[in-house]
Design a protein around this motif. Structure first.
Motif, PDB file in Angstrom:
ATOM      1  N   ALA A 287       0.869  -1.178   0.000  1.00 51.44           N
ATOM      2  CA  ALA A 287       0.000   0.000   0.000  1.00 51.44           C
ATOM      3  C   ALA A 287       0.903   1.224   0.000  1.00 51.44           C
ATOM      4  O   ALA A 287       1.621   1.478   0.973  1.00 51.44           O
ATOM      5  CB  ALA A 287      -0.923  -0.003   1.214  1.00 51.44           C
ATOM      6  N   TRP A 288       0.887   1.958  -1.089  1.00 50.23           N
ATOM      7  CA  TRP A 288       1.793   3.092  -1.249  1.00 50.23           C
ATOM      8  C   TRP A 288       1.223   4.355  -0.613  1.00 50.23           C
ATOM      9  O   TRP A 288       0.032   4.617  -0.704  1.00 50.23           O
ATOM     10  CB  TRP A 288       2.039   3.378  -2.726  1.00 50.23           C
ATOM     11  CG  TRP A 288       2.694   2.276  -3.506  1.00 50.23           C
ATOM     12  CD1 TRP A 288       2.099   1.424  -4.379  1.00 50.23           C
ATOM     13  CD2 TRP A 288       4.076   1.905  -3.472  1.00 50.23           C
ATOM     14  NE1 TRP A 288       3.012   0.555  -4.904  1.00 50.23           N
ATOM     15  CE2 TRP A 288       4.243   0.815  -4.371  1.00 50.23           C
ATOM     16  CE3 TRP A 288       5.196   2.377  -2.780  1.00 50.23           C
ATOM     17  CZ2 TRP A 288       5.466   0.205  -4.590  1.00 50.23           C
ATOM     18  CZ3 TRP A 288       6.410   1.763  -3.004  1.00 50.23           C
ATOM     19  CH2 TRP A 288       6.549   0.695  -3.901  1.00 50.23           C
ATOM     20  N   GLY A 289       2.092   5.115  -0.001  1.00 45.00           N
ATOM     21  CA  GLY A 289       1.753   6.456   0.445  1.00 45.00           C
ATOM     22  C   GLY A 289       2.758   7.430  -0.158  1.00 45.00           C
ATOM     23  O   GLY A 289       3.439   7.109  -1.131  1.00 45.00           O
ATOM     24  N   THR A 290       2.833   8.614   0.399  1.00 45.55           N
ATOM     25  CA  THR A 290       3.846   9.587  -0.015  1.00 45.55           C
ATOM     26  C   THR A 290       4.559  10.069   1.240  1.00 45.55           C
ATOM     27  O   THR A 290       4.282   9.600   2.349  1.00 45.55           O
ATOM     28  CB  THR A 290       3.216  10.779  -0.758  1.00 45.55           C
ATOM     29  OG1 THR A 290       2.400  11.522   0.170  1.00 45.55           O
ATOM     30  CG2 THR A 290       2.358  10.313  -1.936  1.00 45.55           C
ATOM     31  N   GLN A 291       5.448  11.020   1.059  1.00 41.52           N
ATOM     32  CA  GLN A 291       6.134  11.564   2.235  1.00 41.52           C
ATOM     33  C   GLN A 291       5.167  12.283   3.167  1.00 41.52           C
ATOM     34  O   GLN A 291       5.469  12.471   4.354  1.00 41.52           O
ATOM     35  CB  GLN A 291       7.239  12.527   1.779  1.00 41.52           C
ATOM     36  CG  GLN A 291       8.321  11.877   0.932  1.00 41.52           C
ATOM     37  CD  GLN A 291       9.112  10.807   1.674  1.00 41.52           C
ATOM     38  OE1 GLN A 291       9.038  10.696   2.893  1.00 41.52           O
ATOM     39  NE2 GLN A 291       9.871  10.019   0.923  1.00 41.52           N
TER      40      GLN A 291
END
Length: 339
Positions: free
Chosen positions: A136-140
């Protein structure tokens, strides 16, 4: 269990078909047999989901437990995703190292976490020394989006990984780096091969389908087949038709074999060629850019459809190698250019 995890459970359970609910929950093995017996699986689905979420809360389920349930659901419905194939390779002179699955998982997760703070990685071991990875990708600045994960299926001690197509193309280099380093390879490339049918992709790249083809000079007699010929037809025509049909059947069998074909939905061919003419002048003759054409063959089961063309009298036998080479080359995207 906080509201975010509870909602994740609710939405994951809600998408499981009722006919598969018990099977998937037992495969998950998080809720006990006694707990499952207390649930009324014949009630309205919304009420059933709420009861199951409450049981998960009682067991203090975590985000990773929900991710494992989502992996199992995806394993049951793998054909709902489009899968790409990546091939890795060792550097010159590099030997094959002993593989440790736990070390692979740890290394893979550390590489992603080091590069991206907000990412969730979950693993589930599968048959044939495979591991399913859910990312599950997020961002900074944003937490991971649990509802648009990417999936990777990696078979240990092989150079192949299968990934579900992700909307976040910017994360592909990082994913490739994690796969390459964790599996102790040197580089990784995306193959020109894609399908919804993961098992068929695996059969193609691992050459697991039967490949015992006959040669064109085979003298093995064919099994008698009903050719559906008119009994009043001239005997010479009957003989000619029978001979031709047997030739077509033999050539088709030599090319495709007797086994079921791997399942692909399409093959795409891009043609780039310069305009050629014996006549001087003209707009096209002065054109520097090549002429481009795209041809796409689509079918619910493309290779079986191609296999049936010649016996059905729709195409001549043998078919073009551009159509019959798909499994052997491990490609269903082709670029054809001038030599």
């Amino acid at each position: 269990m906080d509201e975010t995890v509870s909602e994740f459970f609710r939405r994951t359970i809600l998408k499981i078909p009722l006919t598969e609910m018990m099977t998937i929950l037992k495969t998950w093995n998080f809720l006990s047999e006694n707990q499952l017996q207390t649930v009324n699986f014949r009630q309205r689905k919304e009420s059933l989901v709420q009861d199951l979420v409450l049981l998960c809360e009682e067991n203090r389920a975590s985000l990773n437990d929900a991710a494992l349930l989502d992996i199992i659901y995806t394993q049951f419905h793998r054909h709902q995703k489009v899968w790409d194939v990546f091939q890795m390779s060792k550097g010159p002179g590099e030997d094959t190292d002993l593989f440790d699955m736990e070390q692979f998982k740890s290394s893979f997760k550390k590489i992603l976490k080091r590069a991206l703070k907000n990412v969730t990685v979950s693993f589930r071991d599968a048959e044939e020394n495979a591991v399913w990875i859910r990312i599950a990708w997020g961002t900074q600045y944003r937490k991971p989006n649990q509802y648009k994960p990417a999936y990777v299926v990696y078979y240990s001690q092989t150079p192949y990984a299968f990934t579900s197509s992700s909307q976040l193309k910017s994360n592909l280099p990082l994913l490739g780096q994690a796969l390459t380093i964790a599996s102790k390879h040197h580089q990784i490339v995306k193959m020109d091969l894609r399908s919804r049918y993961l098992d068929s992709l695996k059969a193609i790249v691992f050459k697991q389908y039967n490949q015992t083809f006959e040669t064109h000079n085979s003298t093995t007699p064919l099994q008698e087949r009903s050719l559906g010929l008119d009994i009043n037809m001239d005997s010479r025509i009957i003989h000619e038709n029978k001979t031709e049909k047997e030739r077509v059947q033999r050539v088709t069998q030599e090319i495709f074999g007797d086994y079921p074909q791997p399942r692909l939905e399409f093959a795409q061919y891009k043609l780039e060629t310069k305009f050629k003419s014996d006549l001087n002048g003209g707009i096209l003759a002065e054109r520097e850019e090549p002429l481009r054409c795209l041809v796409k063959f689509s079918s619910p089961h493309l290779l079986e459809a191609l296999k049936s063309l010649a016996p059905a009298g729709i195409a001549d036998a043998p078919l073009s190698p551009l159509l019959t080479c798909i499994p052997n080359k491990g490609m269903n995207y082709f670029k054809i250019r001038d030599k």
